[in-house]
Write a protein that holds these residues in place. Structure first.
Motif, short mmCIF file in Angstrom:
data_model
loop_
_atom_site.label_atom_id
_atom_site.label_comp_id
_atom_site.label_asym_id
_atom_site.label_seq_id
_atom_site.Cartn_x
_atom_site.Cartn_y
_atom_site.Cartn_z
N THR A 130 0.84 -1.19 0.00
CA THR A 130 0.00 0.00 0.00
C THR A 130 0.88 1.24 0.00
OG1 THR A 130 -1.54 -1.27 1.25
CG2 THR A 130 -1.98 1.05 1.14
N LEU A 178 -12.12 2.51 -4.34
CA LEU A 178 -11.54 2.62 -2.99
C LEU A 178 -10.12 2.09 -2.99
CD1 LEU A 178 -14.54 1.47 -0.74
CD2 LEU A 178 -13.60 3.79 -0.89
N GLY A 226 -11.02 0.19 2.98
CA GLY A 226 -10.97 1.65 2.75
C GLY A 226 -12.32 2.32 2.95
N ARG A 235 -13.17 6.19 3.57
CA ARG A 235 -13.35 6.95 2.34
C ARG A 235 -14.65 6.68 1.58
NH1 ARG A 235 -9.78 5.01 -0.80
NH2 ARG A 235 -8.67 3.66 0.64
#
Ligand SMILES: NC(=O)c1ccc[n+]([C@@H]2O[C@H](COP(=O)([O-])OP(=O)(O)OC[C@H]3O[C@@H](n4cnc5c(N)ncnc54)[C@H](OP(=O)(O)O)[C@@H]3O)[C@@H](O)[C@H]2O)c1
Length: 497
Positions: free
Chosen positions: A168, A200, A227, A231
């Motif tokens: 990531t 995402l 996520g 988000r």
């Protein structure tokens, strides 16, 4: 495909990873296959080879060892061709370490699909003009990209956490969506759920709409996405409520308008059930978008149905591409109400875009298949369920499809690639229902599948992939899409076997 009928070939090291696929393909093409293994009494080396269709009649296993002089003589005797694959492979172990350690190398990874390799071997044998050396390099990717892709296709794959954390961190630089806000209408739908998931994953902040945010069947699978906690923002909106999308698209850079009713069932009122939500809904969303300066592009999920009912004759040689438009009069004449709803919505969207200088791109998938994220059934996957869930007959016609992950990816690429424009036909495979059943049968020998066919309206014609390829889509193999669809239907409890 029966090019191997009456021919005998030998595959050395038949139980190996690549050789096993080669044996399977050769059997499928009707060859008689003589395969060697070092220990024919070890079921781990033989059972999987003996399982595929045709193995019982046409696969012969022999014991042979590369270092035993002459041990291949009786095997190769009488063969038309020999595929010599057996060889010790040690670097694979190193590769496994690359994906299993706490870190991974910051370098490029080159790979090719095993099935393509097997196919290339068969072609190299069957094509008379084939000669010399063939480099089989399918694709290359940065290691972090590979790690990004794997969980996309296999969400339950146990990638070590520390591994993903490194991925990531590194991939952050290449993620197109970091810091960007986009909207997906109808987020709980089949295609939209995958779109939300991939957005995402690419770092976007996603505002998505559902009609009933209090229904856990519409929201739980979205809120569980990686996520989502940070988000994903859910909003209530109905396509027919004028202005309902104003506060949602506000602040967005892109809007993916996927919400639209999908049904082929007879309806007493196609205007209310299909056309109004599709047509008025699309204009409603576009009007909201036109008020927001930050919106760079709107990607509309249209359909292949908005291309095919043009009135032009259809046959095997016809290739439908982005220049084909369905004619509303013909849709009405055929009572193809879903096609009419998508055709009218697209037409209105392009007119609106022209008048309001909206950057619009429209996507035109054929039947979409692949794993479900949502707990409910959608129409295109239900069609596959109907084929495999005890049906007596299947349609004697043509089937055009594409994997849901490719469709979602194509939407994102159509948004992210600045030069993307106009319409995109999204069809990966044109095949027949009977071929679809054959593939499903091979992978699921215990499923009771229909043997008889009935007349069908699914005519033969091709669909162009050329423009879709410019979005960089590598179409998921059909057998993988079908296998994942069946697996998903079992997992969600729709298919009980
Ligand atoms: N699947 C395919 O094979 C295929 C092929 C070509 C094109 N498409 C297009 O792709 C899009 C998504 O299809 P899908 O297969 O993912 O279908 P789906 O799972 O049935 O999703 C349809 C979505 O539309 C929403 N919707 C329907 N009427 C609405 C309304 N009045 N107000 C707000 N939302 C409404 C639904 O919302 P709720 O969840 O609130 O009901 C649902 O989220 C559609 O535009 C469809 O025409 C699909």
């Amino acid at each position: 495909m029966t090019s191997g009928e009456g021919k005998v070939v030998c595959v050395t090291g038949g139980s190996g990873y690549m050789a096993s696929w080669l044996v399977k393909f050769l059997l499928k093409r009707s060859y008689v296959v003589k395969a060697t293994v070092r220990d024919p009494d070890d079921p781990k080396k033989t059972e999987h080879l003996l399982a595929p269709a045709g193995a019982k009649e046409r696969l012969h296993l022999f014991k042979a060892n590369l270092v035993e002089e002459g041990s291949f003589d009786p095997v190769i005797d009488g063969c038309d061709g020999v595929f010599h694959m057996a060889s010790p492979v040690c670097f694979l172990q190193q590769m496994t370490h690359r994906f299993a350690g706490a870190t991974f190398p910051n370098e490029m990874y080159r790979f090719v699909d095993d099935r393509d390799v097997a196919c290339a071997h068969v072609q190299a044998f069957e094509t008379p003009s084939a000669s010399g050396r063939y480099c089989l390099g399918g694709q290359f990717a940065h290691f972090p990209e590979v790690l990004e892709i794997l969980p996309e296709y296999y969400p339950s794959l146990p990638l070590p956490e520390s591994y993903r954390a490194v991925a990531t961190g590194t991939e952050r630089m290449s993620r197109g969506g970091d810091g960007k806000v986009v909207c997906v209408t109808g987020g709980s739908g089949y295609i939209a759920s995958w779109l939300v998931k991939l957005l995402l994953q690419r770092g976007y902040t996603v505002k998505t709409t559902v009609r009933d945010p209090n229904d856990p069947k519409k929201t739980e699978h979205l809120l569980a996405l990686e996520g989502a906690k940070e988000r994903l923002h859910l909003f209530k909106a109905n396509l027919l409520e004028e202005g309902a999308f104003d506060p949602i698209v506000d602040g967005c850079e892109g809007v993916f308008h996927t919400a639209s009713p999908v049904s082929f069932s007879p309806t007493d009122d196609p205007q209310v059930d299909l056309i109004d939500p599709a047509l008025k809904g699309t204009l409603n969303v576009l009007r909201s978008c036109a008020k927001v300066h930050s919106i760079r592009r709107v990607v509309l999920t249209s359909s292949a149905a908005a291309c095919i009912y043009s009135g032009k004759p259809l046959n095997h040689d016809v290739v439908i591409d982005e220049t084909w438009y369905s004619d509303p009069a013909i849709c009405k004449e055929l009572k193809a109400w879903y096609a009419l709803s998508k055709t009218l919505a697209e037409e209105a969207a392009w007119n609106f875009a022209k008048e309001n200088a909206t950057d619009l791109v429209t996507m035109h998938p054929s039947f979409v298949i692949g794993p479900l994220l949502q707990p409910t059934l959608n129409l295109s996957v239900e069609m596959i369920l109907d084929l495999v869930n005890g049906a007596e007959t299947y349609p004697n016609g043509y089937y055009r499809c594409i994997d849901v992950r490719d469709v979602a990816n194509a939407h994102i690429q159509a948004f992210e690639i600045p030069s993307a424009s106009g319409r995109y036909v999204l069809t990966a495979y044109v095949t027949t229902f009977s071929e679809v059943l054959k593939i499903i049968r091979e992978n699921n020998p215990t499923l009771r599948l229909p043997e008889k066919s009935t007349e069908s309206m699914f005519k033969p014609y091709q669909m162009s992939k050329e423009k879709a390829k410019t979005l960089g889509i590598n179409f998921t193999p059909l057998d993988l899409s079908l296998a994942d669809t069946i697996e998903s239907l079992k997992e969600k409890g729709f298919l009980k076997i």
